[in-house]
Design a protein around this motif. Sequence first.
Motif, PDB file in Angstrom:
ATOM      1  N   ARG A  69       0.877  -1.173   0.000  1.00 48.22           N
ATOM      2  CA  ARG A  69       0.000   0.000   0.000  1.00 48.22           C
ATOM      3  C   ARG A  69       0.909   1.217   0.000  1.00 48.22           C
ATOM      4  NH1 ARG A  69      -3.747  -0.180   4.979  1.00 48.22           N
ATOM      5  NH2 ARG A  69      -4.493   1.766   4.023  1.00 48.22           N
TER       6      ARG A  69
ATOM      7  N   THR B  95       2.052   5.055  -0.204  1.00 48.28           N
ATOM      8  CA  THR B  95       1.555   6.375   0.168  1.00 48.28           C
ATOM      9  C   THR B  95       2.507   7.444  -0.369  1.00 48.28           C
ATOM     10  OG1 THR B  95       2.737   6.291   2.290  1.00 48.28           O
ATOM     11  CG2 THR B  95       0.461   5.495   2.267  1.00 48.28           C
TER      12      THR B  95
ATOM     13  N   ARG C 123       3.435   0.908  11.982  1.00 44.58           N
ATOM     14  CA  ARG C 123       3.225   0.788  10.537  1.00 44.58           C
ATOM     15  C   ARG C 123       3.267  -0.662  10.082  1.00 44.58           C
ATOM     16  NH1 ARG C 123       6.523   0.435   5.971  1.00 44.58           N
ATOM     17  NH2 ARG C 123       8.396   0.413   7.287  1.00 44.58           N
TER      18      ARG C 123
ATOM     19  N   HIS D 184       3.546  -0.955   3.882  1.00 49.53           N
ATOM     20  CA  HIS D 184       2.565   0.130   3.855  1.00 49.53           C
ATOM     21  C   HIS D 184       3.309   1.422   4.141  1.00 49.53           C
ATOM     22  CE1 HIS D 184      -1.150   2.262   5.821  1.00 49.53           C
ATOM     23  NE2 HIS D 184      -0.834   2.772   4.641  1.00 49.53           N
TER      24      HIS D 184
ATOM     25  N   SER E 119      -2.204   0.308  -5.853  1.00 46.19           N
ATOM     26  CA  SER E 119      -1.751   1.652  -5.496  1.00 46.19           C
ATOM     27  C   SER E 119      -1.640   2.569  -6.705  1.00 46.19           C
ATOM     28  CB  SER E 119      -0.381   1.580  -4.804  1.00 46.19           C
ATOM     29  OG  SER E 119      -0.453   0.870  -3.590  1.00 46.19           O
TER      30      SER E 119
END
Length: 309
Positions: free
Chosen positions: A243, A245, A254, A258, A286
């Motif tokens: 995932r 970001t 965390r 991710h 993503s």
Amino acid sequence: MTIRLGLGLPQMRQYDLGKDVPDVARDLERVGYDSLWVFERALFPEPATQGLYGIEGLPWPDSYRHVADPLVTLTLAAAATERVELGSSVLVAPLHLPFQLAKALASLDAASGGRVIAGFGTGWSLDEYAATGVRPIKERGRVLDEVIDVCRAVWGPDPVRYTGRITTVESAAVGPKPARPIPIMLAATSRRAQERLVDRADGWLPVGAGVEQIASQWRAVRELAAERGRTEPIRTVLRANARLTTKPVEDTGRAAFHGSTDQLVEDLLAHAEIGMEEICVDLQSSARNAQELKDIAAELYEKARAAGV
């Protein structure tokens, strides 16, 4: 500490299967990735009769509403590449007739010049088994055993002979044969599954759920291999469902894989240190489209190799 790096192929709704799979596969091979991978999700029940992975209350991700067939996806990638290995992490083996699956994988391996990795699992979805399972879900372990047996028989010399609960081949020539012995790798977390892995498979396909958990599972697999007298090495390919970001995740708790690209590289390094030989990073959920997926994958690869992964 250099390990092999793989990437998940685009199978989800935001991608154009016929156009994007060959395009992404070609580009990732050029970037330097060692392998390309698919997963299997047969359907998305509405309403769900059980939670994700069979965990009550855990919702299925919306991305599972539209997942392209794994063998079709691998075939498109095979036709567009020359070097990368082509693997499944995983095919839910008991959703397939053993003989037909064995022949399809043999044909794909022959067509690709010996690049297929057959990654199998038993699955967990009651709805998928109701729709397409060849036997009830409670028999999934026995069906997986037969799939392995049939694959070994079909991929071996003619005449092929096999008698099982699902499959009967009296005596037949079955071709094409694989270009080389296809590695069989298994997802395995339970003791029984780990025994099957140690006794019958070439490698292990864990799913990234944190370094400590994977290290513990890997230690248990090696200890079991020693107990059962296995001397052949067990190949490892970790699947990391990432995932990504735009900014680093500041949470001290965390989850593995991710966060930002740099945090994903940290996770790659950590898993390499516990003995994972190869990591398949799935970034497709993503990215909004194929170009973004290619850009993210290239950035991750460059940063990972620069960091010594």
